[in-house]
Design an enzyme around this catalytic site. Sequence first.
Site, PDB file in Angstrom:
ATOM      1  N   GLY A  89       0.828  -1.195   0.000  1.00 31.18           N
ATOM      2  CA  GLY A  89       0.000   0.000   0.000  1.00 31.18           C
ATOM      3  C   GLY A  89       0.864   1.246   0.000  1.00 31.18           C
ATOM      4  N   ARG A  90       0.276   2.371   0.396  1.00 30.53           N
ATOM      5  CA  ARG A  90       1.038   3.618   0.412  1.00 30.53           C
ATOM      6  C   ARG A  90       1.834   3.811   1.687  1.00 30.53           C
ATOM      7  NH1 ARG A  90      -1.541   8.633   0.212  1.00 30.53           N
ATOM      8  NH2 ARG A  90      -3.620   7.759   0.155  1.00 30.53           N
ATOM      9  N   HIS A 120       4.159  -2.919  -2.170  1.00 28.82           N
ATOM     10  CA  HIS A 120       5.093  -1.833  -1.896  1.00 28.82           C
ATOM     11  C   HIS A 120       5.871  -2.022  -0.602  1.00 28.82           C
ATOM     12  CE1 HIS A 120       2.627   0.047  -5.002  1.00 28.82           C
ATOM     13  NE2 HIS A 120       3.498   1.033  -5.090  1.00 28.82           N
ATOM     14  N   TYR A 139       5.466  -5.371  -6.106  1.00 29.61           N
ATOM     15  CA  TYR A 139       4.625  -4.735  -7.110  1.00 29.61           C
ATOM     16  C   TYR A 139       5.558  -4.259  -8.224  1.00 29.61           C
ATOM     17  CZ  TYR A 139       0.984  -1.863  -9.188  1.00 29.61           C
ATOM     18  OH  TYR A 139       0.075  -1.322 -10.065  1.00 29.61           O
TER      19      TYR A 139
END
Length: 198
Positions: A89-90, A120, A139
């Site tokens: 994710g972020r 990520h 990713y």
Amino acid sequence: MSGKKLLMIVGDFGEDLEIMVPFQALQAVGHEVDAVCPEKESGETVKTAIHDFRGDQTYLEERGHDFALNATFDDIDPEAYDGLVVPGGRAPEYLRTYDTVLEYVRHFFDENKPVASLCHGPQILAAAGVLDGYEMTSYPAVRAECEAAGCAWVDEVTTDGNLVTAHDWSDHPEWLSQFLDVLGTSVDHESTSVAADD
């Protein structure tokens, strides 16, 4: 075999499925999982993001759930854990800026403890400087960072020594299965029949 004690490092806008599914699945087979986030305490939450793939050039991001932490980051000792889970994710983008996060990650590699990461999440591993010489995946958009950190990037779920990596949440069955193998976890499947009412 008794369950292992696992550490999961999460943060705001980590990928919803990549946090929720391994957190629950690893507990379901008998492991204890402590989910922590820097600057947050047990009982507080992180906001998750849902990343979906709908044919665009990159993923679509939507708001996910509030995920409750069950341990306090400042109270943990990495020595007490048998393995590490680093979702994507972020969140990894900012989690890698915490020196303590990187220090904890290095501990698991220095001690050759099992580590599972996907999407990520390897951004944190790259920032910690622990990927040199590994064969791994992530990713695809993170490939350049992984290769710059010294790994050989491959396009499939991969186990190399203590490290298990995957592209994203769509790889969960194989990724979790390989991580359980590295943890030494065996799951017994008993044959049962279920009768449905007519």
